[in-house]
Write a protein that holds these residues in place. Structure first.
Motif, PDB file in Angstrom:
ATOM      1  N   ASN A  55       0.768  -1.011  -0.216  1.00  0.00           N
ATOM      2  CA  ASN A  55      -0.365  -0.005   0.113  1.00  0.00           C
ATOM      3  C   ASN A  55       0.804   1.046   0.132  1.00  0.00           C
ATOM      4  N   GLY A  80       1.564  11.655 -10.750  1.00  0.00           N
ATOM      5  CA  GLY A  80       1.147  10.745  -9.559  1.00  0.00           C
ATOM      6  C   GLY A  80      -0.369  11.286  -8.555  1.00  0.00           C
ATOM      7  N   ALA A  81      -0.789  10.729  -7.920  1.00  0.00           N
ATOM      8  CA  ALA A  81      -2.037  10.726  -7.425  1.00  0.00           C
ATOM      9  C   ALA A  81      -1.811  12.267  -6.716  1.00  0.00           C
ATOM     10  N   THR A  82      -1.038  12.864  -5.666  1.00  0.00           N
ATOM     11  CA  THR A  82      -1.393  13.735  -5.311  1.00  0.00           C
ATOM     12  C   THR A  82      -1.766  15.211  -6.054  1.00  0.00           C
ATOM     13  N   ILE A  90      -4.448  14.827  -7.602  1.00  0.00           N
ATOM     14  CA  ILE A  90      -5.659  16.010  -6.507  1.00  0.00           C
ATOM     15  C   ILE A  90      -5.598  17.545  -6.085  1.00  0.00           C
ATOM     16  N   HIS A 109      -5.777  10.438   2.767  1.00  0.00           N
ATOM     17  CA  HIS A 109      -5.016  10.237   2.494  1.00  0.00           C
ATOM     18  C   HIS A 109      -4.412  11.984   3.458  1.00  0.00           C
ATOM     19  N   MET A 144     -12.523   8.417  -0.177  1.00  0.00           N
ATOM     20  CA  MET A 144     -11.460   7.809  -0.892  1.00  0.00           C
ATOM     21  C   MET A 144     -12.729   6.405  -1.351  1.00  0.00           C
ATOM     22  N   ASN A 200      -5.659   3.969   2.629  1.00  0.00           N
ATOM     23  CA  ASN A 200      -4.684   2.740   2.973  1.00  0.00           C
ATOM     24  C   ASN A 200      -3.993   2.075   3.534  1.00  0.00           C
ATOM     25  N   ASP A 217     -10.576   9.747  -4.373  1.00  0.00           N
ATOM     26  CA  ASP A 217      -9.678   9.197  -4.242  1.00  0.00           C
ATOM     27  C   ASP A 217      -9.470   7.656  -4.740  1.00  0.00           C
ATOM     28  N   VAL A 221      -6.466   6.061  -5.167  1.00  0.00           N
ATOM     29  CA  VAL A 221      -5.258   5.039  -6.012  1.00  0.00           C
ATOM     30  C   VAL A 221      -5.084   3.569  -4.776  1.00  0.00           C
ATOM     31  N   GLN A 222      -5.691   3.299  -3.944  1.00  0.00           N
ATOM     32  CA  GLN A 222      -5.751   1.434  -3.607  1.00  0.00           C
ATOM     33  C   GLN A 222      -6.584   1.052  -3.626  1.00  0.00           C
ATOM     34  N   SER A 228      -2.573   6.603  -8.676  1.00  0.00           N
ATOM     35  CA  SER A 228      -1.605   6.189  -9.120  1.00  0.00           C
ATOM     36  C   SER A 228      -0.860   5.774  -9.390  1.00  0.00           C
ATOM     37  N   HIS A 283       2.728   3.869  -8.724  1.00  0.00           N
ATOM     38  CA  HIS A 283       2.825   3.279  -8.779  1.00  0.00           C
ATOM     39  C   HIS A 283       2.816   2.518  -7.305  1.00  0.00           C
ATOM     40  N   LYS A 284       1.645   2.001  -7.075  1.00  0.00           N
ATOM     41  CA  LYS A 284       0.766   1.516  -6.125  1.00  0.00           C
ATOM     42  C   LYS A 284       0.217  -0.112  -7.016  1.00  0.00           C
TER      43      LYS A 284
HETATM   44  N1  PLP Z   1      -3.976   8.864  -1.636  1.00  0.00           N
HETATM   45  C1  PLP Z   1      -3.741   7.636  -1.235  1.00  0.00           C
HETATM   46  C2  PLP Z   1      -4.827   6.969  -0.546  1.00  0.00           C
HETATM   47  C3  PLP Z   1      -2.224   7.663  -1.112  1.00  0.00           C
HETATM   48  O1  PLP Z   1      -2.117   5.996  -0.444  1.00  0.00           O
HETATM   49  C4  PLP Z   1      -1.329   7.575  -1.469  1.00  0.00           C
HETATM   50  C5  PLP Z   1      -0.162   7.457  -1.254  1.00  0.00           C
HETATM   51  O2  PLP Z   1       0.319   6.624  -0.416  1.00  0.00           O
HETATM   52  C6  PLP Z   1      -2.363   8.427  -1.839  1.00  0.00           C
HETATM   53  C7  PLP Z   1      -2.424   9.644  -2.322  1.00  0.00           C
HETATM   54  C8  PLP Z   1      -0.512   9.626  -2.814  1.00  0.00           C
HETATM   55  O3  PLP Z   1       0.124   9.526  -4.248  1.00  0.00           O
HETATM   56  P1  PLP Z   1       1.612   9.909  -5.241  1.00  0.00           P
HETATM   57  O4  PLP Z   1       2.558   8.566  -4.012  1.00  0.00           O
HETATM   58  O5  PLP Z   1       1.432   9.123  -6.440  1.00  0.00           O
HETATM   59  O6  PLP Z   1       1.211  10.894  -4.785  1.00  0.00           O
END
Ligand code: PLP
Length: 671
Positions: free
Chosen positions: A9, A70-72, A75, A107, A156, A160, A187, A189-190, A210, A212-213
């Motif tokens: 995660n 990526g997710a940040t 967002i 997150h 979300m 995570n 979100d 991501v997970q 993202s 890399h997850k």
């Molecule tokens: N949102 C969630 C639920 C995450 O687990 C993460 C990463 O830990 C992020 C956002 C941020 O993702 P990124 O590392 O791609 O910016």
């Protein structure tokens, strides 16, 4: 010993096909997709292919789907887009609501982005956390109350830390029923690769992802924006991504993401939900049998099949993390650790789990690519970790003593420091008389101290305080109750107790000093007044090791003035150590990891060198011997270099200038 990576995660390794695709994109398909020559067109065709596949798998319909970092970033873009539109609507006199509402377990990127853009855009809306229930799911009754005032809602798809899956259908239904106009970000991501998504069929406005997850490299992500949802680019420039996100595209990342999406699409590369759930059950069963008393912090039926979050009574996340790491199992702490205090997990706090669980949680997460052999090996190592911890006699919920895995793994004799929140409790054990003395007990340590005494079958000769206890003796009282003992003060009229080398109480005003033989003294405040009192009647020698009740990281002191560091640099790196050891044949190599970590560790550390085991918590008992002339060079090592650094600094302060720490610890040592 091969690492077993169970922290997916946080991030995953990269799918071999993704490595190959990225490598091919860099070696051959290096064109700029904005170029109109053949090299550029080839690159564009690759990128378009990946986007088309992503659109199909996510069900993005007519919506936007852009590549980003990526997710940040996704967002930020979602929040900026929604907030710009809200500002315009408000400026045009429309009602937008007053709240920016986000799930309490989001997150940190979500509330931080909301606060940032809210301030920067001068919107001045109120940020409000939407509570979750004890299962970690959004409180729909509160959402119902607040939705009329909500300008933007952020939830979300899956958490995570706990893997808890949100009830997005129920949220969407509520939004629908209330005719809510709020912009909605989810979100995702997970969720990628673990939950079925069909975004355009939902009310979701923004969905960040993202790479890399899910086995793509770091630095590549995607953002879905529903057709018709407000959009403002975060990055302006050359107009790439049809003006939605400028900057030349990360083509290696996009190629790699494409390979991952192709694997997702082929239906065979990644394991099914059912197989993953089976894996999780096997890990859960091993954990429960290895670590008695373990409690899971997430509901299995409502969470991703790849995540486990648990706490073990009386054992901190740091200790569990160190233990698993020693066994080569990479997990993560569900709670952030500061210098001396474990900060509780805000996710678990929001679920209102008991405080001890929120501050001692461990997350174990695997991915849809994890194979059965890894799970089998992980279960074996979990069992080994449990054995090591039970043999240490410090696991409160395992009363029966176990044969130690290694001779050093039980703390049967000597002096051990147990620290909580900047205070130290000292446990003095004497194997010869099967008895112990406890100095400055703290409430948080009572179950653990009681477990130690019971598990070893020791008699408690005394429970003493060096200073007036801040809890008026409540911890001492509850320890006595836990052990069903009445009185523990067996000191005679001269303040002496027949224990080990002889324990003697010395009155130094508000502080009591307990002197063990003449080699160790346990004190409250270690100020000049106490030192003077100890020196005047020659109660202590210059080598007597003084152990304080405050844990400021210094471990112990002597009555000698603190020595300035005059010797060579304190740190040795692994390459430096390889050259240093042959040049110092008399050097002592000391492993300062705790005994249970050493016991859980498989394989030899530092081939060809005798390694002494002196856990940092037992360093005070070994210091006097090392300080005595002739001093031999000492190099300390641990998992990451933090504890060994403390040990080396302690010895240097006490005048042993040839003490060193292995920089980066075993984590950076070649394997
Ligand atoms: N949102 C969630 C639920 C995450 O687990 C993460 C990463 O830990 C992020 C956002 C941020 O993702 P990124 O590392 O791609 O910016």
């Amino acid at each position: 010993m091969k690492d077993i990576y169970l922290d997916c995660n946080a991030t995953t390794g990269v799918l071999p096909a993704a490595v190959a695709a990225a490598s091919a994109a860099m070696a051959h398909g290096y064109g700029n997709p904005s170029s109109t020559h053949a090299t550029g067109l080839q690159a564009r065709a690759m990128m378009d292919g990946v986007r088309a596949l992503a659109r199909r798998l996510l069900g993005s319909g007519e919506g936007r789907l852009m590549f980003n970092s990526g997710a940040t970033e996704g967002i930020q873009t979602a929040v900026l887009s929604a907030l710009c539109a809200l500002r315009e609507r408000r400026d045009a006199g429309q009602r937008i609501g007053s709240l920016l509402l986000y799930g309490a377990t989001e997150h940190k990127a979500v509330p931080e982005s909301l606060a940032h853009w809210n301030r920067l855009l001068g919107l001045n809306l109120t940020l409000r956390a939407l509570p979750v229930d004890s299962d970690g799911r959004h409180d729909l009754a509160v959402l119902d109350e607040l939705i009329g005032e909500t300008a933007m809602l952020c939830t979300m798809a899956a958490n995570n830390e706990t893997g808890v899956i949100s009830d997005l259908t129920a949220i969407a239904q509520l939004l629908e029923e209330r005719g809510a106009h709020a912009c909605w970000m989810v979100d995702c991501v997970q969720a990628l690769g673990k939950l079925q998504l069909n975004l355009a069929a939902t009310r979701i406005d923004y969905a960040p992802f993202s790479g890399h997850k899910l086995y793509a490299p770091k630095g590549i992500g995607m953002l879905y924006v529903r057709a018709g949802a407000p959009f403002t680019p975060l990055i302006m420039g050359g107009g790439q991504e049809t003006g939605q996100r400028s900057g030349t595209e990360n083509m290696a990342g996009i190629a790699a993401l494409g390979a991952v999406l192709a694997a997702l699409d082929d239906g065979v590369t990644f394991r099914s939900h059912g197989e993953l759930a089976q894996f999780r059950m096997r890990l859960a069963a091993s954990l429960q049998s290895a670590l008695p008393g373990l409690v899971f912090n997430m509901p299995f039926a409502l969470s991703l099949p790849t995540t486990l979050n648990f706490s073990v009574p009386g054992v901190s996340s740091k200790e569990l993390l160190d233990l698993f790491d020693a066994a080569g199992v990479r997990v993560s702490s569900g709670s952030a650790c500061s210098a001396s205090k474990a900060l509780p997990s805000y996710v678990l706090e929001a679920m209102e789990v008991p405080a001890w669980r929120a501050s001692s949680a461990i997350r174990m997460s695997f991915g849809p690519l994890t194979d059965e052999a890894t799970i089998v090996a992980a279960c074996e190592r979990i069992e080994r970790c449990g054995q090591a911890l039970r043999a240490s006699c410090l696991l409160p919920s395992a009363p029966a003593p176990l044969a130690p895995l290694a001779p050093s793994s039980a703390v049967r004799d000597g002096v051990t420091e147990l620290s909580v929140d900047g205070r130290s409790t000292w446990l003095l054990a004497d194997a010869a008389s099967s008895s112990c003395v406890i100095v400055d007990p703290q409430a948080a340590l009572v179950p653990r101290l009681a477990a130690f005494v019971r598990c070893q079958g020791y008699r408690v000769q005394a429970i003493v305080h060096t200073d007036a206890p801040r809890d008026q003796g409540a911890a001492r009282q509850s320890l006595q109750e836990a052990l069903a003992i009445d009185s523990t003060d067996a000191f005679d009229a001269q303040g002496r107790l027949a224990f080990g080398a002889g324990l003697r109480r010395i009155d130094c005003g508000d502080t009591q000093v307990y002197l063990l033989g003449n080699s160790l003294a346990f004190t409250g405040a270690l100020d000049a007044r106490v030192v003077a009192a100890l020196l005047s009647p020659d109660l202590v020698t210059p080598d007597t090791v003084l152990c304080g009740s405050r844990d400021d990281g210094s471990i112990c002191a002597t009555v000698r003035p603190v020595q300035p560091a005059v010797a060579p640099a304190l740190q040795l790196d692994t390459a430096g150590l390889a050259a240093w050891l042959p040049a110092h044949p008399d050097a002592i190599v000391v492993d300062v990891r705790e005994a249970h970590e050493q016991a859980a560790c498989m394989g030899q550390v530092f081939d060809g060198h005798a390694v002494h085991s002196v856990p940092l918590s037992r360093l005070a008992g070994a210091v006097a011997g090392w300080l005595r002339a002739p001093q031999r060079p000492i190099v300390f090592f641990c998992r990451s270099g933090n504890r060994s650094m403390k040990a080396a600094q302690c010895l240097r302060r006490l005048g042993h200038q040839q003490s060193f720490s292995l920089n980066g610890g075993l984590a950076l040592a070649p394997r």
